[in-house]
Design a protein around this motif. Structure first.
Motif, PDB file in Angstrom:
ATOM      1  N   UNK A   3      40.688  27.139  39.619  1.00 25.30           N
ATOM      2  CA  UNK A   3      40.653  27.910  40.870  1.00 25.30           C
ATOM      3  C   UNK A   3      41.579  29.122  40.765  1.00 25.30           C
ATOM      4  N   UNK A   4      42.736  28.964  40.147  1.00 26.91           N
ATOM      5  CA  UNK A   4      43.641  30.102  39.982  1.00 26.91           C
ATOM      6  C   UNK A   4      43.040  31.169  39.068  1.00 26.91           C
ATOM      7  N   UNK A   5      42.320  30.753  38.031  1.00 27.90           N
ATOM      8  CA  UNK A   5      41.602  31.716  37.189  1.00 27.90           C
ATOM      9  C   UNK A   5      40.568  32.473  38.014  1.00 27.90           C
ATOM     10  N   UNK A   6      39.871  31.778  38.908  1.00 28.82           N
ATOM     11  CA  UNK A   6      38.876  32.443  39.751  1.00 28.82           C
ATOM     12  C   UNK A   6      39.532  33.466  40.667  1.00 28.82           C
ATOM     13  N   UNK A   7      40.667  33.102  41.256  1.00 33.13           N
ATOM     14  CA  UNK A   7      41.364  34.013  42.162  1.00 33.13           C
ATOM     15  C   UNK A   7      41.872  35.242  41.402  1.00 33.13           C
ATOM     16  N   UNK A  56      36.030  37.373  31.633  1.00 31.23           N
ATOM     17  CA  UNK A  56      36.590  36.282  30.836  1.00 31.23           C
ATOM     18  C   UNK A  56      37.310  35.276  31.732  1.00 31.23           C
ATOM     19  N   UNK A  57      38.155  35.781  32.634  1.00 36.18           N
ATOM     20  CA  UNK A  57      38.848  34.882  33.562  1.00 36.18           C
ATOM     21  C   UNK A  57      37.864  34.167  34.488  1.00 36.18           C
ATOM     22  N   UNK A  58      36.838  34.894  34.920  1.00 35.69           N
ATOM     23  CA  UNK A  58      35.855  34.299  35.819  1.00 35.69           C
ATOM     24  C   UNK A  58      35.109  33.158  35.133  1.00 35.69           C
ATOM     25  N   UNK A  59      34.652  33.408  33.898  1.00 35.84           N
ATOM     26  CA  UNK A  59      33.948  32.350  33.172  1.00 35.84           C
ATOM     27  C   UNK A  59      34.869  31.175  32.859  1.00 35.84           C
ATOM     28  N   UNK A  60      36.113  31.459  32.479  1.00 35.56           N
ATOM     29  CA  UNK A  60      37.066  30.371  32.198  1.00 35.56           C
ATOM     30  C   UNK A  60      37.325  29.547  33.460  1.00 35.56           C
ATOM     31  N   UNK A  61      37.480  30.224  34.589  1.00 31.79           N
ATOM     32  CA  UNK A  61      37.691  29.511  35.844  1.00 31.79           C
ATOM     33  C   UNK A  61      36.507  28.647  36.228  1.00 31.79           C
ATOM     34  N   UNK A  62      35.302  29.197  36.069  1.00 30.38           N
ATOM     35  CA  UNK A  62      34.108  28.423  36.405  1.00 30.38           C
ATOM     36  C   UNK A  62      33.927  27.232  35.468  1.00 30.38           C
ATOM     37  N   UNK A  63      34.186  27.442  34.182  1.00 32.84           N
ATOM     38  CA  UNK A  63      34.057  26.331  33.224  1.00 32.84           C
ATOM     39  C   UNK A  63      35.094  25.248  33.512  1.00 32.84           C
ATOM     40  N   UNK A  96      26.539  40.274  40.031  1.00 34.84           N
ATOM     41  CA  UNK A  96      27.595  41.294  39.967  1.00 34.84           C
ATOM     42  C   UNK A  96      28.050  41.748  41.339  1.00 34.84           C
ATOM     43  N   UNK A  97      28.275  40.800  42.210  1.00 32.17           N
ATOM     44  CA  UNK A  97      28.826  41.070  43.533  1.00 32.17           C
ATOM     45  C   UNK A  97      30.283  40.605  43.539  1.00 32.17           C
ATOM     46  N   UNK A  98      31.187  41.510  43.218  1.00 36.17           N
ATOM     47  CA  UNK A  98      32.603  41.154  43.085  1.00 36.17           C
ATOM     48  C   UNK A  98      33.200  40.726  44.423  1.00 36.17           C
ATOM     49  N   UNK A  99      32.769  41.339  45.511  1.00 35.47           N
ATOM     50  CA  UNK A  99      33.283  40.969  46.828  1.00 35.47           C
ATOM     51  C   UNK A  99      32.891  39.546  47.203  1.00 35.47           C
ATOM     52  N   UNK A 100      31.645  39.193  46.953  1.00 42.64           N
ATOM     53  CA  UNK A 100      31.193  37.837  47.253  1.00 42.64           C
ATOM     54  C   UNK A 100      31.850  36.818  46.311  1.00 42.64           C
ATOM     55  N   UNK A 101      32.068  37.217  45.047  1.00 39.30           N
ATOM     56  CA  UNK A 101      32.764  36.328  44.111  1.00 39.30           C
ATOM     57  C   UNK A 101      34.194  36.080  44.578  1.00 39.30           C
ATOM     58  N   UNK A 102      34.856  37.128  45.066  1.00 40.28           N
ATOM     59  CA  UNK A 102      36.218  36.963  45.582  1.00 40.28           C
ATOM     60  C   UNK A 102      36.213  36.031  46.795  1.00 40.28           C
ATOM     61  N   UNK A 117      28.391  26.862  42.317  1.00 38.88           N
ATOM     62  CA  UNK A 117      27.077  27.491  42.099  1.00 38.88           C
ATOM     63  C   UNK A 117      26.999  28.847  42.796  1.00 38.88           C
ATOM     64  N   UNK A 118      27.562  28.953  43.997  1.00 32.97           N
ATOM     65  CA  UNK A 118      27.582  30.251  44.676  1.00 32.97           C
ATOM     66  C   UNK A 118      28.421  31.259  43.896  1.00 32.97           C
ATOM     67  N   UNK A 119      29.513  30.809  43.293  1.00 31.46           N
ATOM     68  CA  UNK A 119      30.328  31.692  42.460  1.00 31.46           C
ATOM     69  C   UNK A 119      29.581  32.153  41.220  1.00 31.46           C
ATOM     70  N   UNK A 120      28.812  31.259  40.610  1.00 34.40           N
ATOM     71  CA  UNK A 120      28.025  31.628  39.430  1.00 34.40           C
ATOM     72  C   UNK A 120      26.961  32.650  39.815  1.00 34.40           C
ATOM     73  N   UNK A 121      26.312  32.450  40.943  1.00 34.39           N
ATOM     74  CA  UNK A 121      25.295  33.404  41.404  1.00 34.39           C
ATOM     75  C   UNK A 121      25.934  34.766  41.663  1.00 34.39           C
TER      76      UNK A 121
END
Length: 141
Positions: A117-121, A7-14, A60-66, A51-55
């Protein structure tokens, strides 16, 4: 083990996607400028990082998303500094630069981008690793 709060990831990306089209600068004669109008290269690099974050989220690569979230935070700081320096040193002429710096105002698009960006972090956290431990079975009644 990293856990990802989707949820936080999608909110941050949006929010980061929306922030690119929000007003970033108020220029006196031209009006409000969004991220693309202030610098097209900044816009393209920002959306490449998103786009890299969405991919990473869909694969489902949490390390790469971080990693992409931290890169996005660093990119936000660099972009804010670049826009500030550009508006304060546009003509390379002291009087004109000071006058221009006083007339250009930052808008609320920066805040939307920072919140995204803070939501993504905050979406990636260290989780408990159960390892090979199996949770106890529930008693049957």
């Amino acid at each position: 083990m990293l856990t990802l709060n989707k949820f936080r990831a999608f909110m941050g990306l949006i929010l980061c996607l929306i922030a690119g089209f929000c007003p970033f600068l108020k220029v006196p004669i031209k009006g409000n400028w969004n991220l693309y109008q202030s610098d097209p290269r900044l816009f393209l690099i920002t959306y490449t990082i998103i786009a890299l974050g969405v991919i990473a989220l869909f694969v489902r690569k949490a390390g790469f998303f971080k990693f992409t979230a931290w890169v996005h935070l660093i990119w936000f700081v660099l972009a804010a500094a670049a826009v500030w320096f550009k508006s304060n040193n546009y003509f390379n002429f002291g009087i004109a630069d000071r006058l221009l710096a006083k007339t250009i105002h930052y808008q609320w698009g920066w805040i939307v981008w920072l919140v995204g960006v803070l939501f993504l972090i905050m979406s990636v956290q260290r989780g408990r690793n159960l390892g090979n431990k199996v949770p106890p079975e529930m008693p049957r009644v």
